[in-house]
Write a protein that holds these residues in place. Structure first.
Motif, short mmCIF file in Angstrom:
data_model
loop_
_atom_site.label_atom_id
_atom_site.label_comp_id
_atom_site.label_asym_id
_atom_site.label_seq_id
_atom_site.Cartn_x
_atom_site.Cartn_y
_atom_site.Cartn_z
N UNK A 1 7.02 45.32 -2.94
CA UNK A 1 7.25 46.75 -3.15
C UNK A 1 6.47 47.28 -4.35
N UNK A 2 6.03 46.40 -5.23
CA UNK A 2 5.21 46.82 -6.36
C UNK A 2 3.74 46.93 -5.96
N UNK A 3 3.37 46.36 -4.81
CA UNK A 3 2.00 46.45 -4.32
C UNK A 3 1.78 47.76 -3.57
N UNK A 4 2.87 48.45 -3.26
CA UNK A 4 2.77 49.67 -2.47
C UNK A 4 2.38 50.83 -3.39
N UNK A 5 1.24 51.42 -3.11
CA UNK A 5 0.77 52.54 -3.91
C UNK A 5 0.56 53.75 -3.00
N UNK A 6 -0.05 54.77 -3.52
CA UNK A 6 -0.29 56.00 -2.78
C UNK A 6 -1.13 55.79 -1.53
N UNK A 7 -2.06 54.86 -1.61
CA UNK A 7 -2.92 54.56 -0.46
C UNK A 7 -2.09 54.05 0.71
N UNK A 8 -1.17 53.13 0.43
CA UNK A 8 -0.32 52.57 1.47
C UNK A 8 0.59 53.66 2.03
N UNK A 9 1.15 54.48 1.14
CA UNK A 9 2.01 55.57 1.58
C UNK A 9 1.25 56.54 2.49
N UNK A 10 0.02 56.87 2.14
CA UNK A 10 -0.79 57.79 2.93
C UNK A 10 -1.07 57.21 4.32
N UNK A 11 -1.41 55.93 4.37
CA UNK A 11 -1.66 55.30 5.65
C UNK A 11 -0.40 55.25 6.51
N UNK A 12 0.73 54.97 5.87
CA UNK A 12 1.99 54.92 6.60
C UNK A 12 2.32 56.30 7.17
N UNK A 13 2.15 57.32 6.36
CA UNK A 13 2.41 58.69 6.81
C UNK A 13 1.52 59.04 8.00
N UNK A 14 0.24 58.67 7.93
CA UNK A 14 -0.68 58.93 9.03
C UNK A 14 -0.25 58.19 10.30
N UNK A 15 0.20 56.95 10.13
CA UNK A 15 0.65 56.18 11.29
C UNK A 15 1.89 56.80 11.94
N UNK A 16 2.85 57.18 11.11
CA UNK A 16 4.10 57.75 11.63
C UNK A 16 3.81 59.05 12.40
N UNK A 17 2.84 59.83 11.93
CA UNK A 17 2.50 61.09 12.58
C UNK A 17 1.63 60.90 13.82
N UNK A 18 1.04 59.72 13.97
CA UNK A 18 0.16 59.47 15.12
C UNK A 18 0.98 59.03 16.34
#
Length: 160
Positions: A99-116
Motif C-alpha cells: 500500500x506504500x507503493x501505491x501512488x498517484x500513477x496507480x490511482x489514475x490507472x485504476x480510475x481509468x480501468x474502473x471507468x472502462x
C-alpha cells in the motif's frame, strides 16, 4: 537426566555459542546501565551478556524465566547475534508494504480501468480482475484485491 549423559545432551543442544569481546561486553553493559537504548535492545543485551561463554553461559530456560521471554525468543536472539554480530542492533530497513507503493500513477490507472468496459465475458469489473490488470499493464509489481478495494474506497468509488 543427570551425570555425564545429561551434561553431554545439554552441551549438544547448544547450537549458537556466544563469546563476546571485551568491547562488546563494555558496549552492552553501558546500554544496560545508562538505559540509552530501546527496551527490546536492552533486553537483548541482558540475554547476550548472560549467554557469553567466557563469563558462564546460562541456559535458555533460565534466561527465559529471568527476563520474561520464551525460550524460543532467547534462541532467536542468540542466533541473530551469531549471524549478524552487533549489527543486529542497527536499524533495519523494512520491506516496503504494497500500500506504500501505491501512488498517484496507480490511482489514475485504476480510475481509468474502473471507468472502462469490463473484459469480454464479464458484466462488471471484479476486484481481482482489476488487480490482475494493473499488474498485467506493469503499473505496479504486485497488488492484492483487498488493496484495490481500499484504494477504491479511498477514492470514493465502487464497482456497483
Amino acid at each position: 537426566m543427570s551425570g555425564k549423559l545429561g551434561n553431554l545432551i545439554k552441551k549438544a543442544m547448544v547450537i549458537y555459542r556466544i563469546t563476546l569481546s571485551a568491547e562488546e561486553r563494555r558496549i552492552l553493559s553501558s546500554w544496560i546501565n545508562k538505559g540509552s537504548r530501546k527496551a527490546k535492545d536492552i533486553q537483548k543485551a541482558y540475554v547476550l551478556l548472560a549467554s557469553d561463554e567466557t563469563t558462564g553461559r546460562q541456559s535458555e530456560t533460565e534466561l527465559a524465566e529471568t527476563y520474561k521471554l520464551s525460550t524460543r525468543s532467547v534462541e532467536r536472539i542468540r542466533k541473530c547475534f551469531c549471524e549478524q554480530g552487533m549489527g543486529m542492533f542497527d536499524k533495519k530497513t523494512r520491506k516496503l508494504r504494497s500500500d506504500k507503493k501505491i501512488d498517484g500513477k496507480v490511482e489514475a490507472h485504476l480510475l481509468a480501468l474502473v471507468c472502462s468496459e469490463p473484459p469480454q465475458g464479464q458484466a462488471k469489473w471484479k476486484l481481482q480482475l482489476l488487480a490482475d490488470r494493473l499488474v498485467e499493464l506493469k503499473v505496479i509489481d504486485s497488488i492484492s484485491h483487498t488493496s484495490v478495494a481500499s484504494l477504491l474506497k479511498k477514492m470514493s468509488l465502487s464497482l456497483g
